[in-house]
Scaffold this motif. Structure first.
Motif, PDB file in Angstrom:
ATOM      1  N   LEU A  23       0.797  -1.222   0.000  1.00  0.00           N
ATOM      2  CA  LEU A  23       0.000   0.000   0.000  1.00  0.00           C
ATOM      3  C   LEU A  23       0.831   1.275   0.000  1.00  0.00           C
ATOM      4  CD1 LEU A  23      -2.814  -1.036   2.522  1.00  0.00           C
ATOM      5  CD2 LEU A  23      -2.925  -0.985   0.021  1.00  0.00           C
ATOM      6  N   LEU A  24       2.052   1.178   0.529  1.00  0.00           N
ATOM      7  CA  LEU A  24       2.892   2.378   0.596  1.00  0.00           C
ATOM      8  C   LEU A  24       4.007   2.308  -0.434  1.00  0.00           C
ATOM      9  CD1 LEU A  24       3.381   3.151   4.393  1.00  0.00           C
ATOM     10  CD2 LEU A  24       2.068   4.458   2.740  1.00  0.00           C
ATOM     11  N   PRO A  25       4.247   3.388  -1.173  1.00  0.00           N
ATOM     12  CA  PRO A  25       5.355   3.411  -2.140  1.00  0.00           C
ATOM     13  C   PRO A  25       6.698   3.268  -1.421  1.00  0.00           C
ATOM     14  CG  PRO A  25       3.884   5.302  -2.451  1.00  0.00           C
ATOM     15  CD  PRO A  25       3.476   4.641  -1.181  1.00  0.00           C
ATOM     16  N   ALA A  26       7.700   2.846  -2.166  1.00  0.00           N
ATOM     17  CA  ALA A  26       9.024   2.599  -1.581  1.00  0.00           C
ATOM     18  C   ALA A  26       9.606   3.848  -0.939  1.00  0.00           C
ATOM     19  CB  ALA A  26       9.974   2.058  -2.650  1.00  0.00           C
ATOM     20  N   ASP A  27       9.418   5.021  -1.577  1.00  0.00           N
ATOM     21  CA  ASP A  27       9.999   6.238  -1.013  1.00  0.00           C
ATOM     22  C   ASP A  27       9.330   6.610   0.305  1.00  0.00           C
ATOM     23  OD1 ASP A  27       7.625   6.855  -2.272  1.00  0.00           O
ATOM     24  OD2 ASP A  27       8.289   8.807  -3.008  1.00  0.00           O
ATOM     25  N   SER A  28       8.030   6.331   0.435  1.00  0.00           N
ATOM     26  CA  SER A  28       7.327   6.602   1.690  1.00  0.00           C
ATOM     27  C   SER A  28       7.811   5.666   2.788  1.00  0.00           C
ATOM     28  CB  SER A  28       5.816   6.436   1.502  1.00  0.00           C
ATOM     29  OG  SER A  28       5.318   7.376   0.587  1.00  0.00           O
ATOM     30  N   ARG A  29       8.007   4.401   2.462  1.00  0.00           N
ATOM     31  CA  ARG A  29       8.525   3.448   3.442  1.00  0.00           C
ATOM     32  C   ARG A  29       9.927   3.840   3.878  1.00  0.00           C
ATOM     33  NH1 ARG A  29       6.782  -0.381  -0.402  1.00  0.00           N
ATOM     34  NH2 ARG A  29       8.928  -1.149  -0.658  1.00  0.00           N
ATOM     35  N   GLU A  30      10.725   4.358   2.936  1.00  0.00           N
ATOM     36  CA  GLU A  30      12.082   4.789   3.265  1.00  0.00           C
ATOM     37  C   GLU A  30      12.060   5.960   4.243  1.00  0.00           C
ATOM     38  OE1 GLU A  30      16.233   5.180   3.281  1.00  0.00           O
ATOM     39  OE2 GLU A  30      14.934   3.532   2.620  1.00  0.00           O
ATOM     40  N   ARG A  31      11.164   6.916   4.015  1.00  0.00           N
ATOM     41  CA  ARG A  31      11.071   8.070   4.924  1.00  0.00           C
ATOM     42  C   ARG A  31      10.609   7.641   6.313  1.00  0.00           C
ATOM     43  NH1 ARG A  31       9.303  10.855   0.157  1.00  0.00           N
ATOM     44  NH2 ARG A  31       7.122  10.364   0.597  1.00  0.00           N
ATOM     45  N   ILE A  32       9.668   6.722   6.368  1.00  0.00           N
ATOM     46  CA  ILE A  32       9.191   6.228   7.658  1.00  0.00           C
ATOM     47  C   ILE A  32      10.304   5.497   8.397  1.00  0.00           C
ATOM     48  CG2 ILE A  32       7.614   4.590   8.753  1.00  0.00           C
ATOM     49  CD1 ILE A  32       5.586   5.278   6.543  1.00  0.00           C
ATOM     50  N   SER A  33      11.044   4.666   7.671  1.00  0.00           N
ATOM     51  CA  SER A  33      12.152   3.938   8.273  1.00  0.00           C
ATOM     52  C   SER A  33      13.209   4.886   8.815  1.00  0.00           C
ATOM     53  CB  SER A  33      12.772   2.992   7.226  1.00  0.00           C
ATOM     54  OG  SER A  33      13.914   2.352   7.745  1.00  0.00           O
ATOM     55  N   TYR A  34      13.494   5.929   8.037  1.00  0.00           N
ATOM     56  CA  TYR A  34      14.489   6.916   8.466  1.00  0.00           C
ATOM     57  C   TYR A  34      14.028   7.629   9.735  1.00  0.00           C
ATOM     58  CZ  TYR A  34      17.760  10.832   8.289  1.00  0.00           C
ATOM     59  OH  TYR A  34      18.725  11.739   8.605  1.00  0.00           O
ATOM     60  N   ALA A  35      12.761   8.039   9.760  1.00  0.00           N
ATOM     61  CA  ALA A  35      12.221   8.758  10.922  1.00  0.00           C
ATOM     62  C   ALA A  35      12.251   7.878  12.170  1.00  0.00           C
ATOM     63  CB  ALA A  35      10.794   9.218  10.622  1.00  0.00           C
ATOM     64  N   ARG A  36      11.929   6.601  12.007  1.00  0.00           N
ATOM     65  CA  ARG A  36      11.956   5.694  13.153  1.00  0.00           C
ATOM     66  C   ARG A  36      13.379   5.516  13.681  1.00  0.00           C
ATOM     67  NH1 ARG A  36       9.167   0.268  11.401  1.00  0.00           N
ATOM     68  NH2 ARG A  36       9.932  -0.304  13.480  1.00  0.00           N
ATOM     69  N   GLU A  37      14.331   5.366  12.766  1.00  0.00           N
ATOM     70  CA  GLU A  37      15.719   5.156  13.167  1.00  0.00           C
ATOM     71  C   GLU A  37      16.287   6.384  13.875  1.00  0.00           C
ATOM     72  OE1 GLU A  37      19.992   3.873  11.137  1.00  0.00           O
ATOM     73  OE2 GLU A  37      18.145   3.815   9.946  1.00  0.00           O
ATOM     74  N   TRP A  38      16.012   7.555  13.320  1.00  0.00           N
ATOM     75  CA  TRP A  38      16.506   8.787  13.938  1.00  0.00           C
ATOM     76  C   TRP A  38      15.811   9.047  15.273  1.00  0.00           C
ATOM     77  CZ3 TRP A  38      16.274  14.341  11.398  1.00  0.00           C
ATOM     78  CH2 TRP A  38      17.115  15.193  12.108  1.00  0.00           C
ATOM     79  N   GLY A  39      14.501   8.801  15.325  1.00  0.00           N
ATOM     80  CA  GLY A  39      13.767   8.984  16.570  1.00  0.00           C
ATOM     81  C   GLY A  39      14.304   8.092  17.674  1.00  0.00           C
TER      82      GLY A  39
END
Length: 353
Positions: free
Chosen positions: A18-34
């Motif tokens: 359901l989520l495009p690859a670039d959206s999943r990448e941004r979510i992954s980045y935000a989780r890692e940085w958080g």
């Protein structure tokens, strides 16, 4: 009754669809940085420091199987290293990995501060031991590929998607390669990389192969470059490059990089702890733990010794917390003051090279 593993897998599948690859990448980045910022806040808490009940959460545990190298790269200070050259015994390696797994660490990197994994006589014994740990999601290393003989390709691809192999490559002709890597290894390195890629293609293995270029601008050309581009377009490999090169804590003069056509990275003004103090401790070949896995070639940021303490005690210990406090007060260790690899925890979790 709900089958939890099946439900979790279904959720993951829907998430990917359901989520495009670039959206999943941004979510992954935000989780890692958080997670990094939250961990930093916990490590800096006066109350928790008194209780000593919080630990650093490394992105991966780095283990120095050996600090011996078979190249003399212009962008590395290995030739200047005064620290004793050694190889980690397997007994110590197993102890460290077992303790890391018990702490919930799910990723191991066999890239040392300096050295090449294929110089390590225990490399495949180490990989086999890592592969025997189901909770380790992945294990990986960087190599110059010079000693990554074609006969080893079959053994490497057999580890599948849990193994990531990153090949540092210094030029697409013999002279450029020699000026960057310090040895006459262009033909060997290219042949060994090609053999690994072809074995992956032949077997259908999901081993991850990355080609990390360390080359001057304009050098990407020729038969091997075209081969890599074709294999990249087929999805067999990932090709990336370093744009700017750091100075190894001031030990590497800018002039050496410039002479090889490489761009030096500018010094950044410190603003908080370097993220690598929280994301990448390294267990050295002699069992000591250094807070920086990247550029402290002489290991001046020691925070413990696995022969005297458990890994958990070291990662929650006072020496690491004291180092974070020094950074917060602007009192940087000597090796960190001029380091152009420095990256604040407030600046993100990906390399800016």
């Amino acid at each position: 009754m709900i089958d939890c593993p099946v439900l979790l897998q279904t959720i993951k599948t829907l998430y990917r669809r359901l989520l495009p690859a670039d959206s999943r990448e941004r979510i992954s980045y935000a989780r890692e940085w958080g997670a990094l910022l939250f961990n930093y806040a916990l490590m800096r808490s006066p109350l928790l420091n008194r209780l000593r009940c919080v630990s650093v959460w490394p992105h991966a545990l780095y283990i120095e199987g050996t600090n011996i190298c078979n190249a003399r790269c212009v962008f590395c200070v290995y030739p200047e290293m005064k620290r004793a050259k050694s190889t980690m015994p397997m007994e110590l390696f197993r102890k460290v990995v077992d303790e890391a797994v018990a702490l919930g660490i799910s990723e191991v990197d066999l890239t040392p501060i300096v050295g090449d994994p294929f110089v390590d006589a225990h490399l495949f014994e180490r990989l086999d031991f890592l592969a025997s740990k189901p909770s380790l999601r992945r294990f990986h290393f960087y190599t110059n590929s010079i000693a990554m003989k074609p006969k080893l390709a079959g053994r490497l691809v057999a580890y599948g998607e849990r193994l990531w192999v990153f090949c540092s490559f210094g030029g697409f002709d013999r002279e450029t390669y020699r000026s960057i890597m310090g040895v006459d290894g262009f033909a060997d390195a290219a042949a060994h990389i090609r053999a690994l890629i072809e074995e992956k293609s032949r077997t259908g293995s999901k081993v991850r192969i990355g080609i990390s270029l360390r080359i001057p601008d304009g050098n990407a050309s020729g038969d091997f470059w075209e081969y890599l581009c074709a294999r990249r377009d087929e999805g067999l490999i990932v090709v990336s490059g370093v744009r700017m090169f750091d100075n190894w804590g001031g030990m590497l003069p800018d002039g050496r990089l410039a002479e090889a056509g490489l761009v030096p990275k500018p010094l950044r003004r410190p603003g908080g702890a370097c993220r690598r103090l929280l994301t990448g401790p390294v267990v050295l070949a002699d069992g000591r733990v250094n807070a920086c896995c990247c550029r402290d070639v002489e290991a001046t940021l020691i925070i413990g010794d696995t022969k005297e303490e458990s890994l958990g005690e070291i990662l929650s210990g006072g020496r690491l917390k004291g180092l974070l406090s020094r950074f917060a007060a602007g009192e940087l260790p000597e090796i960190c003051r001029r380091c152009t690899k420095y990256q604040s925890v407030f600046d993100g979790v990906r390399d800016t090279d």
